[in-house]
Design a protein around this motif. Structure first.
Motif, PDB file in Angstrom:
ATOM      1  N   ASP A  85       0.833  -1.204   0.000  1.00  0.00           N
ATOM      2  CA  ASP A  85       0.000   0.000   0.000  1.00  0.00           C
ATOM      3  C   ASP A  85       0.871   1.259   0.000  1.00  0.00           C
ATOM      4  N   PRO A  86       0.744   2.110  -1.018  1.00  0.00           N
ATOM      5  CA  PRO A  86       1.566   3.327  -1.054  1.00  0.00           C
ATOM      6  C   PRO A  86       1.213   4.323   0.053  1.00  0.00           C
ATOM      7  N   LYS A  87       0.080   4.132   0.712  1.00  0.00           N
ATOM      8  CA  LYS A  87      -0.306   5.017   1.811  1.00  0.00           C
ATOM      9  C   LYS A  87       0.205   4.521   3.164  1.00  0.00           C
ATOM     10  N   MET A  88       1.001   3.450   3.144  1.00  0.00           N
ATOM     11  CA  MET A  88       1.560   2.912   4.381  1.00  0.00           C
ATOM     12  C   MET A  88       3.078   2.826   4.288  1.00  0.00           C
ATOM     13  N   LYS A 132       4.179   0.256  11.789  1.00  0.00           N
ATOM     14  CA  LYS A 132       3.368   0.590  10.619  1.00  0.00           C
ATOM     15  C   LYS A 132       2.839   2.012  10.776  1.00  0.00           C
ATOM     16  N   LEU A 133       3.053   2.801   9.741  1.00  0.00           N
ATOM     17  CA  LEU A 133       2.489   4.145   9.683  1.00  0.00           C
ATOM     18  C   LEU A 133       1.480   4.193   8.555  1.00  0.00           C
ATOM     19  N   VAL A 134       0.327   4.741   8.818  1.00  0.00           N
ATOM     20  CA  VAL A 134      -0.674   4.996   7.789  1.00  0.00           C
ATOM     21  C   VAL A 134      -0.593   6.494   7.507  1.00  0.00           C
ATOM     22  N   MET A 135      -0.307   6.836   6.269  1.00  0.00           N
ATOM     23  CA  MET A 135      -0.096   8.233   5.920  1.00  0.00           C
ATOM     24  C   MET A 135      -1.430   8.937   5.681  1.00  0.00           C
ATOM     25  N   ALA A 136      -2.339   8.729   6.624  1.00  0.00           N
ATOM     26  CA  ALA A 136      -3.661   9.341   6.616  1.00  0.00           C
ATOM     27  C   ALA A 136      -4.144   9.389   8.061  1.00  0.00           C
ATOM     28  N   ILE A 191      -1.431  11.804  10.669  1.00  0.00           N
ATOM     29  CA  ILE A 191      -1.247  10.424  10.229  1.00  0.00           C
ATOM     30  C   ILE A 191      -1.432   9.508  11.430  1.00  0.00           C
ATOM     31  N   GLU A 192      -1.461   8.207  11.170  1.00  0.00           N
ATOM     32  CA  GLU A 192      -1.701   7.221  12.234  1.00  0.00           C
ATOM     33  C   GLU A 192      -0.525   6.273  12.380  1.00  0.00           C
ATOM     34  N   LEU A 193      -0.072   6.110  13.601  1.00  0.00           N
ATOM     35  CA  LEU A 193       0.860   5.040  13.932  1.00  0.00           C
ATOM     36  C   LEU A 193      -0.015   3.822  14.204  1.00  0.00           C
ATOM     37  N   LYS A 194      -0.046   2.877  13.267  1.00  0.00           N
ATOM     38  CA  LYS A 194      -0.988   1.760  13.323  1.00  0.00           C
ATOM     39  C   LYS A 194      -0.554   0.695  14.319  1.00  0.00           C
ATOM     40  N   GLN A 195       0.696   0.313  14.262  1.00  0.00           N
ATOM     41  CA  GLN A 195       1.214  -0.695  15.195  1.00  0.00           C
ATOM     42  C   GLN A 195       2.693  -0.434  15.421  1.00  0.00           C
ATOM     43  N   LEU A 196       3.109  -0.610  16.647  1.00  0.00           N
ATOM     44  CA  LEU A 196       4.516  -0.648  16.994  1.00  0.00           C
ATOM     45  C   LEU A 196       4.645  -1.870  17.896  1.00  0.00           C
ATOM     46  N   TYR A 197       5.093  -2.961  17.328  1.00  0.00           N
ATOM     47  CA  TYR A 197       5.154  -4.238  18.037  1.00  0.00           C
ATOM     48  C   TYR A 197       6.599  -4.716  18.113  1.00  0.00           C
TER      49      TYR A 197
END
Length: 170
Positions: free
Chosen positions: A54-57, A73-77, A90-96
């Protein structure tokens, strides 16, 4: 330890570490059918491959000697526009991190990368969701200047978890 962008060949390892980390930390909170259903949707090789492509991630891996130690994972939205304070959140989706390697600075390296990547992208805010009964993660995020912005929730199967939206204005 080195950081690198994920590629399609990393999808299986990414899914495996995500499912393992989630189960070790939170698995005891859920009925088996809720946990199984959640993992079968959220932490699959197919989903990881889709996110990598995904180019938005942006998906970054932390590795040492070929072993996956963690990822971010960063979501650029914007994940929660109703709570955004910035114009380009933007959203930091996961940091595991691998549960066996917690406390070795992996999360810090990943967070440093996430903040730098957000700035390169031109983001003016980063949002993330953190479980309300996870004081260790909340302390970690506060060290980086994140603050509670709202009460939100997160579904795992039929179970609703109370979460906090944390945000940092850049």
């Amino acid at each position: 330890m080195e950081l690198r962008l994920a590629n399609p060949a990393d999808a299986a390892d990414l899914a495996r570490l995500g499912a393992h980390s989630f189960t070790v930390k939170f698995g005891h909170l859920y009925r088996p059918e809720d946990l199984h259903g959640f993992l079968a949707e959220a932490h699959t090789e197919a989903k990881a491959a889709k996110e990598i492509a995904d180019p938005k991630m942006r998906v970054i891996l932390a590795e040492q000697d070929g072993r996956l130690l963690g990822y971010c994972k960063l979501v650029m939205a914007c994940g929660w526009p109703e709570h955004a304070r910035g114009e380009r959140a933007i959203e930091l989706k996961q940091l595991y991190t691998d549960p066996e390697t917690t406390g070795q600075g992996i999360g810090a390296r990943l967070m440093d990368w996430a903040l730098e990547e957000a700035r390169r992208f031109g983001a003016d805010e980063i949002q993330l969701s953190v479980y309300s009964d996870n004081p260790g993660a909340q302390k970690f995020y506060r060290r980086y200047g994140f603050e509670k912005a709202a009460d939100i929730h997160f579904m795992v199967g039929e179970q609703r978890d109370e979460e906090f939206l944390f945000a940092k204005v850049l």
